[in-house]
Design a protein around this motif. Structure first.
Motif, PDB file in Angstrom:
ATOM      1  N   LYS A 136      28.754  25.886   1.133  1.00  0.00           N
ATOM      2  CA  LYS A 136      30.111  26.153   0.642  1.00  0.00           C
ATOM      3  C   LYS A 136      31.070  25.009   0.963  1.00  0.00           C
ATOM      4  O   LYS A 136      32.097  24.863   0.299  1.00  0.00           O
ATOM      5  N   ALA A 158      37.492  36.154  -1.421  1.00  0.00           N
ATOM      6  CA  ALA A 158      36.647  37.292  -1.043  1.00  0.00           C
ATOM      7  C   ALA A 158      35.293  36.679  -0.752  1.00  0.00           C
ATOM      8  O   ALA A 158      34.903  35.715  -1.409  1.00  0.00           O
ATOM      9  N   SER A 159      34.578  37.239   0.236  1.00  0.00           N
ATOM     10  CA  SER A 159      33.376  36.519   0.639  1.00  0.00           C
ATOM     11  C   SER A 159      32.343  37.417   1.291  1.00  0.00           C
ATOM     12  O   SER A 159      32.678  38.439   1.897  1.00  0.00           O
ATOM     13  N   THR A 160      31.084  36.996   1.185  1.00  0.00           N
ATOM     14  CA  THR A 160      30.030  37.615   1.983  1.00  0.00           C
ATOM     15  C   THR A 160      29.866  36.841   3.297  1.00  0.00           C
ATOM     16  O   THR A 160      28.906  37.050   4.013  1.00  0.00           O
ATOM     17  N   ASN A 162      30.100  33.157   4.050  1.00  0.00           N
ATOM     18  CA  ASN A 162      30.042  31.694   4.123  1.00  0.00           C
ATOM     19  C   ASN A 162      31.240  31.020   3.456  1.00  0.00           C
ATOM     20  O   ASN A 162      31.784  30.050   3.993  1.00  0.00           O
ATOM     21  N   THR A 163      31.641  31.532   2.307  1.00  0.00           N
ATOM     22  CA  THR A 163      32.828  30.965   1.658  1.00  0.00           C
ATOM     23  C   THR A 163      34.025  31.094   2.590  1.00  0.00           C
ATOM     24  O   THR A 163      34.836  30.167   2.732  1.00  0.00           O
ATOM     25  N   PRO A 261      18.985  30.018  -4.504  1.00  0.00           N
ATOM     26  CA  PRO A 261      19.248  31.454  -4.412  1.00  0.00           C
ATOM     27  C   PRO A 261      20.394  31.851  -5.340  1.00  0.00           C
ATOM     28  O   PRO A 261      21.288  31.044  -5.596  1.00  0.00           O
ATOM     29  N   GLY A 262      20.383  33.091  -5.801  1.00  0.00           N
ATOM     30  CA  GLY A 262      21.450  33.544  -6.701  1.00  0.00           C
ATOM     31  C   GLY A 262      22.215  34.719  -6.123  1.00  0.00           C
ATOM     32  O   GLY A 262      21.633  35.754  -5.791  1.00  0.00           O
ATOM     33  N   GLY A 263      23.526  34.563  -5.973  1.00  0.00           N
ATOM     34  CA  GLY A 263      24.402  35.641  -5.527  1.00  0.00           C
ATOM     35  C   GLY A 263      25.491  35.849  -6.562  1.00  0.00           C
ATOM     36  O   GLY A 263      25.312  36.541  -7.563  1.00  0.00           O
ATOM     37  N   ALA A 266      27.278  30.843  -8.835  1.00  0.00           N
ATOM     38  CA  ALA A 266      28.014  29.617  -9.123  1.00  0.00           C
ATOM     39  C   ALA A 266      27.212  28.378  -8.741  1.00  0.00           C
ATOM     40  O   ALA A 266      27.270  27.357  -9.425  1.00  0.00           O
ATOM     41  N   ASN A 267      26.442  28.473  -7.654  1.00  0.00           N
ATOM     42  CA  ASN A 267      25.812  27.266  -7.138  1.00  0.00           C
ATOM     43  C   ASN A 267      24.735  26.734  -8.075  1.00  0.00           C
ATOM     44  O   ASN A 267      24.624  25.523  -8.289  1.00  0.00           O
ATOM     45  N   ILE A 326      25.353  40.985  -3.871  1.00  0.00           N
ATOM     46  CA  ILE A 326      26.376  40.946  -4.926  1.00  0.00           C
ATOM     47  C   ILE A 326      25.808  41.590  -6.193  1.00  0.00           C
ATOM     48  O   ILE A 326      24.747  41.192  -6.677  1.00  0.00           O
ATOM     49  N   SER A 372      18.827  31.979   2.006  1.00  0.00           N
ATOM     50  CA  SER A 372      18.213  30.705   1.607  1.00  0.00           C
ATOM     51  C   SER A 372      16.704  30.856   1.449  1.00  0.00           C
ATOM     52  O   SER A 372      16.087  30.169   0.633  1.00  0.00           O
ATOM     53  N   GLY A 400      22.061  27.988   3.783  1.00  0.00           N
ATOM     54  CA  GLY A 400      22.763  28.304   5.032  1.00  0.00           C
ATOM     55  C   GLY A 400      21.900  28.053   6.262  1.00  0.00           C
ATOM     56  O   GLY A 400      20.664  28.155   6.216  1.00  0.00           O
TER      57      GLY A 400
HETATM   58  N1  F0G Z   1      23.151  31.384  -0.108  1.00  0.00           N
HETATM   59  C1  F0G Z   1      24.123  31.617   0.782  1.00  0.00           C
HETATM   60  C2  F0G Z   1      23.848  31.304   2.201  1.00  0.00           C
HETATM   61  C3  F0G Z   1      25.375  32.124   0.359  1.00  0.00           C
HETATM   62  O1  F0G Z   1      26.333  32.325   1.261  1.00  0.00           O
HETATM   63  C4  F0G Z   1      25.563  32.420  -1.009  1.00  0.00           C
HETATM   64  C5  F0G Z   1      26.833  32.948  -1.490  1.00  0.00           C
HETATM   65  C6  F0G Z   1      24.519  32.137  -1.888  1.00  0.00           C
HETATM   66  C7  F0G Z   1      23.327  31.640  -1.413  1.00  0.00           C
HETATM   67  C8  F0G Z   1      24.636  32.385  -3.348  1.00  0.00           C
HETATM   68  O2  F0G Z   1      25.396  31.410  -3.979  1.00  0.00           O
HETATM   69  O3  F0G Z   1      27.090  32.886  -4.994  1.00  0.00           O
HETATM   70  O4  F0G Z   1      26.825  30.557  -5.764  1.00  0.00           O
HETATM   71  O5  F0G Z   1      25.073  32.255  -6.262  1.00  0.00           O
HETATM   72  N2  F0G Z   1      27.775  33.305  -0.750  1.00  0.00           N
HETATM   73  C9  F0G Z   1      29.129  33.669  -1.202  1.00  0.00           C
HETATM   74  C10 F0G Z   1      30.063  33.826  -0.032  1.00  0.00           C
HETATM   75  C11 F0G Z   1      29.182  34.720  -2.213  1.00  0.00           C
HETATM   76  O6  F0G Z   1      31.075  34.537  -0.150  1.00  0.00           O
HETATM   77  O7  F0G Z   1      29.832  33.191   0.997  1.00  0.00           O
HETATM   78  P1  F0G Z   1      26.144  31.776  -5.337  1.00  0.00           P
END
Ligand code: F0G
Length: 465
Positions: A136, A158-160, A162-163, A261-263, A266-267, A326, A372, A400
């Motif tokens: 992030k 808003a975040s899980t 890391n953001t 990884p997909g949450g 965006a990444n 998410i 990750s 992460g």
């Molecule tokens: N890996 C980690 C460690 C993350 O913290 C996140 C997302 C993702 C993968 C997924 O990335 O959302 O771009 O598909 N974390 C966000 C947060 C949502 O709030 O920290 P993504």
């Protein structure tokens, strides 16, 4: 902000606006679509607006300049994001950049993981080696610099977990005030502690990540707060730079496959944008495939990918990989476009597969957080399904640091992570792998003979391959 250097283009209806014309929720007023940052040299506008080919940045000059900046003592040059600033001219002056010297993360070879997965060549780009321990930071330095450039006093996300950690740190560096919305009890302690340490106003809402996003989206329309979730397209400009850095580290030899990884999704799209921009500029002859892996309990993109009608249905998400818990991902269409454009896949992996993959990455001396590890679990699946061939050159993006969620690791090694029902579903082959990897701490009386006997019994055990 230097509005002349870039524009924002709606990814749904194609409307182009200037950077300072965007609304507080970063969504197109016509169609609710998200924006991409575009430049005069971008693929999307190259033909109608960019004019003659010689307006494109020169690939060899850029490569030389980026390498040269590594030896500079200037903060913007030491940053592994702003070193590439020629391809993200989004702040008016380098002095306005807020940096913690992010990026410059290692690309590790993973020989044991490669062998176990059945591929010849496997690397991991460890984005957990950033200043706040996750990828992030690369996006936050970009978007927070824009917030500072535009004179905002308050920023929020808003975040899980890391953001929020990244935003709190960068806001503190810039002297801005930050508000974090996190789902109560659903983020790892290490991440919660970071937002407090860096002085954010931390609000735990009794809902999930998607509920936090809903509340924050309403708030930013009522208060002058700059939204730093990944709907903010400037975040993605920072997050595309690991693609540039990876190519430098590989001597510009393009790998076959990147696994992410997909949450909130965006990444994957940010990295895809980075590769597509390099291809467009002639820095690389082709782009790698980009595949996205989700946890089974938080798999809306996987469901979309495997649905014959290609419908996106938000869901209630549940996984121990809390970073990617998410169910209503904002950037799903951007990620879907990247998978379609570059020819990757979307896969899902179970809680058991995530736990095993994380332990295998740890045993390689690399380590990462659970979210990750889905990349490696996903790779194994893609190989088994014949979607990745043995000779393909694969890069996992580890998002992460392992210390982000040490409770998960301790529970795993103590055998307390998975339920009996989950353990019962593990195949005998994987059970054997788990048994070799689990290293619960040994508690002994402080007596030399006892310690020696225990050591002897451990030394007789074979080291897992
Ligand atoms: N890996 C980690 C460690 C993350 O913290 C996140 C997302 C993702 C993968 C997924 O990335 O959302 O771009 O598909 N974390 C966000 C947060 C949502 O709030 O920290 P993504």
């Amino acid at each position: 902000m230097n509005v002349r250097t870039h524009h924002l283009r709606c990814t749904e209806c194609g409307t182009v606006i200037t950077g300072d014309a965007v609304n507080s929720i970063f969504r197109c007023p016509q169609c609710n679509g998200l924006y991409d940052v575009i430049y005069p040299w971008s693929e999307a506008v190259a033909r109608p607006a960019a004019g003659p080919e010689h307006n494109l940045p020169n690939p060899s000059a850029l490569r030389w300049l980026w390498q040269e900046r590594r030896t500079s003592t200037l903060p913007v040059d030491q940053s592994g994001v702003w070193r590439f600033r020629d391809l993200l001219p989004i702040v008016s002056a380098p002095e306005n950049v807020v940096t913690l010297r992010e990026g410059n993360t290692p690309l590790y070879d993973m020989p044991r993981c490669a062998k176990a997965a059945g591929v010849d060549w496997l690397l991991a780009k460890h984005q957990g080696m950033n200043p706040t321990g996750s990828f992030k930071d690369t996006g936050m330095t970009a978007a927070l610099s824009v917030a500072a450039d535009r004179g905002f006093e308050w920023v929020a996300c808003a975040s899980t977990g890391n953001t929020s950690a990244a935003m709190a740190a960068y806001a503190a560096r810039a002297g801005l005030r930050s508000i974090v919305f996190i789902p109560e009890g659903k983020i790892a302690w290490g991440k919660l502690s970071q937002s407090m340490d860096y002085g954010a106003l931390t609000i735990q809402l009794k809902t999930d990540f998607d509920g936090c996003v809903r509340i924050l989206t309403e708030l930013v329309t009522r208060f002058p707060i700059y939204l730093l979730n990944s709907v903010n397209p400037y975040r993605l400009e920072g997050q595309k730079t690991p693609a540039f850095e990876m190519m430098e580290q590989l001597d510009w030899q393009v790998p076959d496959h990147i696994i992410v990884p997909g949450g909130n999704l965006a990444n994957s799209s940010a990295l895809g944008k980075g590769f597509m921009e390099m291809r467009h500029l002639g820095m690389i002859p082709r782009a790698p495939k980009v595949s996205v892996i989700q946890a089974e309990g938080a798999n809306p993109l996987y469901r979309w990918f495997t649905d014959s009608n290609r419908l996106m249905r938000p869901m209630t998400a549940e996984t121990r990989a809390t970073a990617i818990r998410i169910g209503n991902p904002a950037s799903w269409r951007k990620a879907a476009n990247v998978i379609d454009a570059l020819g990757g896949w979307c896969e899902q992996v179970s809680e058991q597969e995530i736990a095993l993959a994380k332990a295998q990455i740890g045993a390689e001396g690399v380590g990462c957080e659970p979210a990750s590890a889905v990349t490696y679990a996903g790779l194994k699946k893609l190989v088994a399904l014949g979607k990745v061939q043995r000779e393909e050159r694969v890069v996992l993006v580890l998002t992460g640091h392992t210390l982000k969620d040490s409770n998960y690791t301790i529970d795993y090694h103590r055998g307390e992570l998975l339920t009996e029902a989950e353990n019962a579903q593990i195949s005998p082959a994987d059970l054997a792998l788990h048994a070799g990897l689990r290293k619960p701490p040994v508690v002994l009386e402080p007596d030399t003979d006892t310690v020696m006997r225990t050591l002897e019994s451990h030394m007789k055990q074979a080291q897992p391959a």
